[in-house]
Design an enzyme around this catalytic site. Structure first.
Site, mmCIF file in Angstrom:
data_model
loop_
_atom_site.group_PDB
_atom_site.id
_atom_site.type_symbol
_atom_site.label_atom_id
_atom_site.label_comp_id
_atom_site.label_asym_id
_atom_site.label_seq_id
_atom_site.Cartn_x
_atom_site.Cartn_y
_atom_site.Cartn_z
ATOM 1 N N ARG A 269 1.997 -10.677 -14.326
ATOM 2 C CA ARG A 269 1.428 -11.468 -15.535
ATOM 3 C C ARG A 269 1.907 -12.734 -15.863
ATOM 4 O O ARG A 269 1.337 -13.561 -16.314
ATOM 5 C CB ARG A 269 1.053 -10.203 -16.353
ATOM 6 C CG ARG A 269 -0.004 -9.216 -16.310
ATOM 7 C CD ARG A 269 0.142 -8.034 -16.827
ATOM 8 N NE ARG A 269 0.976 -7.044 -16.398
ATOM 9 C CZ ARG A 269 1.182 -5.908 -17.193
ATOM 10 N NH1 ARG A 269 0.486 -5.331 -18.003
ATOM 11 N NH2 ARG A 269 2.236 -5.151 -16.647
ATOM 12 N N LEU B 255 0.905 -1.091 0.001
ATOM 13 C CA LEU B 255 -0.017 0.119 -0.066
ATOM 14 C C LEU B 255 0.864 1.125 0.002
ATOM 15 O O LEU B 255 0.383 2.240 -0.193
ATOM 16 C CB LEU B 255 -0.915 -0.032 1.068
ATOM 17 C CG LEU B 255 -2.021 -1.172 1.224
ATOM 18 C CD1 LEU B 255 -2.941 -1.133 2.518
ATOM 19 C CD2 LEU B 255 -2.561 -1.247 -0.178
ATOM 20 N N LYS B 256 2.092 1.154 0.127
ATOM 21 C CA LYS B 256 2.998 2.206 -0.054
ATOM 22 C C LYS B 256 2.576 3.492 0.900
ATOM 23 O O LYS B 256 2.380 4.397 0.275
ATOM 24 C CB LYS B 256 3.217 2.554 -1.401
ATOM 25 C CG LYS B 256 3.768 1.612 -2.491
ATOM 26 C CD LYS B 256 4.101 2.015 -3.747
ATOM 27 C CE LYS B 256 4.428 1.061 -4.692
ATOM 28 N NZ LYS B 256 3.318 0.114 -5.127
#
EC number: 4.1.1.23
Length: 245
Positions: free
Chosen positions: A222, A72-73
């Site tokens: 991904r 969440l920085k």
């Protein structure tokens, strides 16, 4: 401080792989998670998923055996950042991060907030320079240093404040291990197995190259989440890392 019921049920993994869960659909995320083994990776939950699905989603992942990097920085005034980090620890996450650019007082407050959690405290990591940023992006902010030099300055401040490590690019890892030592953890996004598309990351490296560079935890998104067989992809990555070790 409360203890999460899931903390004792989580599997232990020695894999440095952290899979980035970048889904906007909960069912799609859970369908992916059902295909993989917590012994093969940890999971990263970022801003989008946490905002959509909240702490309960993290608890569900923990109950399935996964360690969670809550990405969440946090970047706020020291008191607010400290309370946010403590809330993450209360949730029982394995790792949480803050922005090093929040400054020394903010990082020190975040570190102090974890003291009551003792050995159950999560790893506290600081973000230096986002891997999507280039020199021109920093120049727009009035920063004349190169991304590598600016990241090193922020990493030095992070270590001075007593945090466990930093998020950095794989290209910076060799230098950082030399400067900051083996115990200072390096967490690196932008890792792509050979043949994968670079996506929106600018500074990328393969898992084997990252391990050789000194990266402790490598974030892969991904190439795993969009794989036809994510379990096999994870096993192949881990096998290649064991061969390279």
């Amino acid at each position: 401080m409360t203890l999460t019921a899931s903390s004792s049920s989580r599997a232990v993994t020695n894999s440095p792989v952290v899979v980035a869960l970048d889904y906007h659909n909960r069912d799609a995320a859970m369908a992916f998670i059902d295909k993989i083994d917590p012994r093969d990776c940890r999971l990263k939950v970022g801003k989008e998923m946490f905002t959509l699905f909240g702490p309960q989603f993290v608890r569900e992942l923990q109950q399935r055996g996964f360690d969670i990097f809550l990405d969440l920085k946090f970047h706020d005034i020291p008191n607010t950042a400290a309370h946010a980090v403590a809330a993450a620890a209360d949730l029982g996450v394995w790792m949480v991060n803050v922005h090093a650019s929040g400054g020394a007082r903010m990082m020190a407050a975040a570190r102090e907030a974890l003291v009551p959690f003792g050995k159950d405290a999560p790893l506290l990591i600081a973000v230096t320079v986002l891997t999507s940023m280039e020199a021109s992006d920093l120049a727009d902010l009035g920063v004349t240093l190169s991304p590598a030099d600016y990241a090193e300055r922020l990493a030095a401040l992070t270590q001075k404040c007593g945090l466990d490590g930093v998020v950095c690019s794989a290209q910076e890892a060799v230098r950082f291990k030399q400067v900051f030592g083996q115990e200072f953890k390096l967490v690196t996004p932008g890792i792509r197995p050979q043949g994968s598309d670079a996506g929106d990351q600018r500074r990328i490296m393969t898992p084997e190259q990252a391990l050789s560079a000194g990266v402790d935890y490598m974030v892969i998104g991904r190439p795993v989440t969009q794989s036809v067989d994510p379990a096999q992809t994870l096993k192949a990555i881990n096998a290649s890392l064991q061969r390279s070790a």
